[in-house]
Design an enzyme around this catalytic site. Structure first.
Site: not given
Ligand code: ATP
Length: 302
Positions: A12, A41, A221, A250-251, A286
């Site tokens: 990246d 990764a 989120g 999410g990862d 990161g």
């Molecule tokens: P990204 O694309 O930003 O990696 P995503 O859209 O795949 O994330 P999200 O649903 O936004 O996935 O977030 C994944 C998990 O991370 C959520 O289920 C939660 O456990 C945690 N998380 C994300 N944002 C927050 C936050 N602001 N505060 C606390 N936990 C969070």
């Protein structure tokens, strides 16, 4: 207790700019940082940091960045014996431009990630691998081969169907636990807006179910994650933290979930732990560098 990840490995390159360039325009970058990335990764690092033996299968190019990324993964404790280096092929890269306004533009070139083949998967042994974890940044044909082999061996097959791609849905019947975020859920369930409430989320998630024994986890989120099965749906609330950078949240969730399930935790507890790990990760910048280790997650949950 082992996790086997099949997935992408990227370099990246993140450049900060005052304003994003318009077509044909050249702007001066304010800074450039290079990171280990790619969903495969990142998720492998998150799983390994939870203290569970983690193997990653994938491909990098026969270039300097490929060798460097493998070394970095190994430094995080990920076993990289199944990552091939393909001569004459570029390592996958994500070019990210972030403006002062926080708006961004991203171009991802799959490079070697697109060259992972069913033959590469078939040539390895997954004997003894408790959990298989895939995303959609490597070819669906390779994932299908892995999941079919895993089914024969009684492994738990987890698919993080991200990014949302039409070919992803064909893998759902081979999946035991499907993980999507709200945007991906809306795309796969063909909704015109993202479901928010547990009731809407569970109705949409059940549209993706192809077997009565499947579990669908929808990450929400900061609100946490919804667990949807045929006969039940429940919310596991997110942890309240001050988010600094949600890239890789999410990862982190997927990797930590795979690791805790491989270690024998029940699903509700594993989702609770994955929420905690992801909440810790959003407090640091990161993706890979923000993944917490098991001690940090346990201390946070106390
Ligand atoms: P990204 O694309 O930003 O990696 P995503 O859209 O795949 O994330 P999200 O649903 O936004 O996935 O977030 C994944 C998990 O991370 C959520 O289920 C939660 O456990 C945690 N998380 C994300 N944002 C927050 C936050 N602001 N505060 C606390 N936990 C969070």
């Amino acid at each position: 207790m082992t996790v086997f990840v099949l997935g992408s490995i990227n370099l990246d390159a993140v450049a900060r700019v005052d304003d994003l360039p318009r077509p044909g325009e050249t702007v001066a970058g304010l800074s450039l940082e290079l990171f280990l990335g790619g969903k495969g990764a990142n998720q492998a690092v998150a799983a390994a940091r939870m203290g569970v033996a983690t193997r990653l299968m994938g491909a990098v190019g026969g270039d300097d960045s490929g060798a460097g990324l493998k070394a970095k993964l190994a430094g995080y404790g990920v076993q990289v014996g199944d990552v091939v280096e393909l001569p004459g092929v570029p390592t996958g890269q994500a070019h990210v431009w972030v403006a002062n306004s926080a708006e961004n533009m991203i171009v991802v070139t799959a490079g070697a990630n697109a060259m992972v083949t069913p033959q590469q998967v078939a040539a390895t042994t997954i004997e003894g691998q408790r959990v298989l974890l895939c995303q959609l940044e490597t070819p669906a044909t390779a994932i299908e081969t892995l999941f079919r082999a895993g089914s024969a061996k009684g492994a738990l097959r987890i698919l993080n169907a991200a990014p949302a791609l039409p070919q992803g849905a064909a893998l759902f019947p081979l999946t035991d636990i499907l993980i999507v975020n709200q945007t991906e859920l809306a795309t796969y369930a063909k909704l015109d807006r993202e479901p928010v409430k547990l009731e809407e989320v569970s109705v949409a998630a059940r549209k993706l179910m192809s077997r009565p024994d499947q579990t669908i986890i929808v990450t929400l989120g900061a609100a946490g994650a919804a667990v949807v099965r045929r006969d039940e749906a429940f919310l596991v609330e997110g942890k309240k933290v001050k988010a600094v950078d949600t890239v890789g949240a999410g990862d982190c969730f997927c990797g930590a979930l795979a690791a805790t399930l491989a270690a024998g935790m029940d699903l509700a507890e594993a989702v609770e732990t994955a929420n905690a790990a992801a909440a810790l990760s959003v407090q640091k910048a990161g993706a890979a560098p923000s993944m917490p280790n098991r001690r940090e997650v346990e201390a946070f949950l106390e």
